[in-house]
Design a protein around this motif. Structure first.
Motif, PDB file in Angstrom:
ATOM      1  N   HIS A  25       0.721  -0.683  -0.145  1.00 35.79           N
ATOM      2  CA  HIS A  25      -0.683  -0.028   0.175  1.00 35.79           C
ATOM      3  C   HIS A  25       0.845   1.489  -0.245  1.00 35.79           C
ATOM      4  N   GLN A  26       0.401   2.117  -0.813  1.00 31.75           N
ATOM      5  CA  GLN A  26       1.489   3.381  -0.836  1.00 31.75           C
ATOM      6  C   GLN A  26       1.451   4.335   0.712  1.00 31.75           C
ATOM      7  N   ASP A  27       1.058   4.141   0.928  1.00 30.93           N
ATOM      8  CA  ASP A  27       0.663   4.783   2.569  1.00 30.93           C
ATOM      9  C   ASP A  27       1.044   3.660   4.100  1.00 30.93           C
ATOM     10  N   CYS A  28       2.178   2.232   3.588  1.00 31.02           N
ATOM     11  CA  CYS A  28       1.786   1.833   4.919  1.00 31.02           C
ATOM     12  C   CYS A  28       3.029   2.609   5.545  1.00 31.02           C
ATOM     13  N   VAL A  29       2.978   1.904   6.733  1.00 30.45           N
ATOM     14  CA  VAL A  29       3.872   1.910   7.876  1.00 30.45           C
ATOM     15  C   VAL A  29       5.241   1.228   7.662  1.00 30.45           C
ATOM     16  N   PHE A  30       6.084   1.452   7.152  1.00 32.43           N
ATOM     17  CA  PHE A  30       7.493   0.051   7.654  1.00 32.43           C
ATOM     18  C   PHE A  30       8.334   0.940   9.421  1.00 32.43           C
ATOM     19  N   ALA A  89      17.002  -1.027  13.452  1.00 26.74           N
ATOM     20  CA  ALA A  89      17.663   0.234  12.918  1.00 26.74           C
ATOM     21  C   ALA A  89      17.626   1.432  13.884  1.00 26.74           C
ATOM     22  N   GLU A  90      17.361   2.761  12.959  1.00 27.68           N
ATOM     23  CA  GLU A  90      16.845   3.416  12.981  1.00 27.68           C
ATOM     24  C   GLU A  90      15.683   3.360  12.302  1.00 27.68           C
ATOM     25  N   GLY A  91      14.426   4.095  13.083  1.00 31.30           N
ATOM     26  CA  GLY A  91      13.465   4.777  12.129  1.00 31.30           C
ATOM     27  C   GLY A  91      12.580   4.233  11.976  1.00 31.30           C
ATOM     28  N   VAL A  92      11.097   4.460  11.120  1.00 29.99           N
ATOM     29  CA  VAL A  92       9.786   4.346  11.543  1.00 29.99           C
ATOM     30  C   VAL A  92       9.545   5.281  10.049  1.00 29.99           C
ATOM     31  N   TYR A  93       9.410   4.690   8.855  1.00 29.42           N
ATOM     32  CA  TYR A  93       9.233   4.913   7.596  1.00 29.42           C
ATOM     33  C   TYR A  93       7.296   5.365   6.979  1.00 29.42           C
ATOM     34  N   GLN A  94       7.146   6.243   6.712  1.00 34.80           N
ATOM     35  CA  GLN A  94       5.617   6.372   6.291  1.00 34.80           C
ATOM     36  C   GLN A  94       6.050   5.853   4.307  1.00 34.80           C
ATOM     37  N   GLY A  95       4.879   5.963   4.045  1.00 30.96           N
ATOM     38  CA  GLY A  95       4.685   5.180   2.371  1.00 30.96           C
ATOM     39  C   GLY A  95       5.920   4.723   1.626  1.00 30.96           C
ATOM     40  N   VAL A  96       5.633   4.228   1.109  1.00 30.27           N
ATOM     41  CA  VAL A  96       6.780   3.196  -0.310  1.00 30.27           C
ATOM     42  C   VAL A  96       8.310   3.911  -0.287  1.00 30.27           C
ATOM     43  N   SER A  97       7.795   5.213  -0.845  1.00 32.69           N
ATOM     44  CA  SER A  97       9.259   5.900  -1.365  1.00 32.69           C
ATOM     45  C   SER A  97      10.330   5.617  -0.394  1.00 32.69           C
ATOM     46  N   SER A  98       9.900   6.429   0.718  1.00 32.36           N
ATOM     47  CA  SER A  98      10.465   6.220   1.910  1.00 32.36           C
ATOM     48  C   SER A  98      11.567   5.301   2.535  1.00 32.36           C
ATOM     49  N   TYR A  99      10.473   4.577   2.411  1.00 30.70           N
ATOM     50  CA  TYR A  99      11.332   3.139   2.760  1.00 30.70           C
ATOM     51  C   TYR A  99      11.980   2.344   1.495  1.00 30.70           C
ATOM     52  N   ARG A 100      11.443   2.710   0.893  1.00 28.26           N
ATOM     53  CA  ARG A 100      13.249   2.737  -0.190  1.00 28.26           C
ATOM     54  C   ARG A 100      13.721   2.882  -0.130  1.00 28.26           C
ATOM     55  N   ASP A 101      14.414   4.785   0.343  1.00 23.21           N
ATOM     56  CA  ASP A 101      15.051   5.008   1.012  1.00 23.21           C
ATOM     57  C   ASP A 101      16.080   4.402   2.138  1.00 23.21           C
ATOM     58  N   PHE A 102      15.425   4.018   2.812  1.00 22.82           N
ATOM     59  CA  PHE A 102      15.293   2.997   4.064  1.00 22.82           C
ATOM     60  C   PHE A 102      16.767   1.467   3.443  1.00 22.82           C
ATOM     61  N   LEU A 103      16.067   1.059   2.638  1.00 19.62           N
ATOM     62  CA  LEU A 103      16.803   0.248   2.341  1.00 19.62           C
ATOM     63  C   LEU A 103      17.825   0.384   1.012  1.00 19.62           C
TER      64      LEU A 103
END
Length: 103
Positions: free
Chosen positions: A1-6, A12-26
């Protein structure tokens, strides 16, 4: 889902909101280590799915290998992941799964 929470805060660090934010983490993870999963075991109950196993990796700069147990807890709605929480403490992830709550 586009607005998912990771939620990676337990590993590690952080909570990521949305797919693009999670991609940055990866992308950041892949810049430092080449991760691999092994022996993943899956179980589902209602809207929750847990995957447990071993996460290993080799440092990109150092070449050192490392590893840790891991649990991924997913909340799924209408076939889409709406939340994922990662746990280094597998027992904590399994307890959250059994309680039916994802933090």
């Amino acid at each position: 889902h586009q607005d998912c929470v990771f939620d990676a805060s337990r590993i590690a660090e952080g909570v990521y909101q949305g797919v693009s934010s999670y991609r940055d983490f990866l992308r950041d993870v892949l810049d430092t280590v080449a991760p691999q999963h092994s022996a993943l075991r899956y179980e589902s109950s209602g809207d929750l799915v847990i995957a447990t196993g071993q996460l290993t990796g080799t440092g990109q700069a150092s070449g050192l290998e490392t590893g840790m147990p891991v649990a991924y807890l997913y909340e799924v709605r209408d076939g889409l992941i709406t939340r994922q929480t990662m746990y280094q403490d597998v027992a904590e992830g399994e307890a959250a799964f059994r309680s039916g709550r994802i933090d």
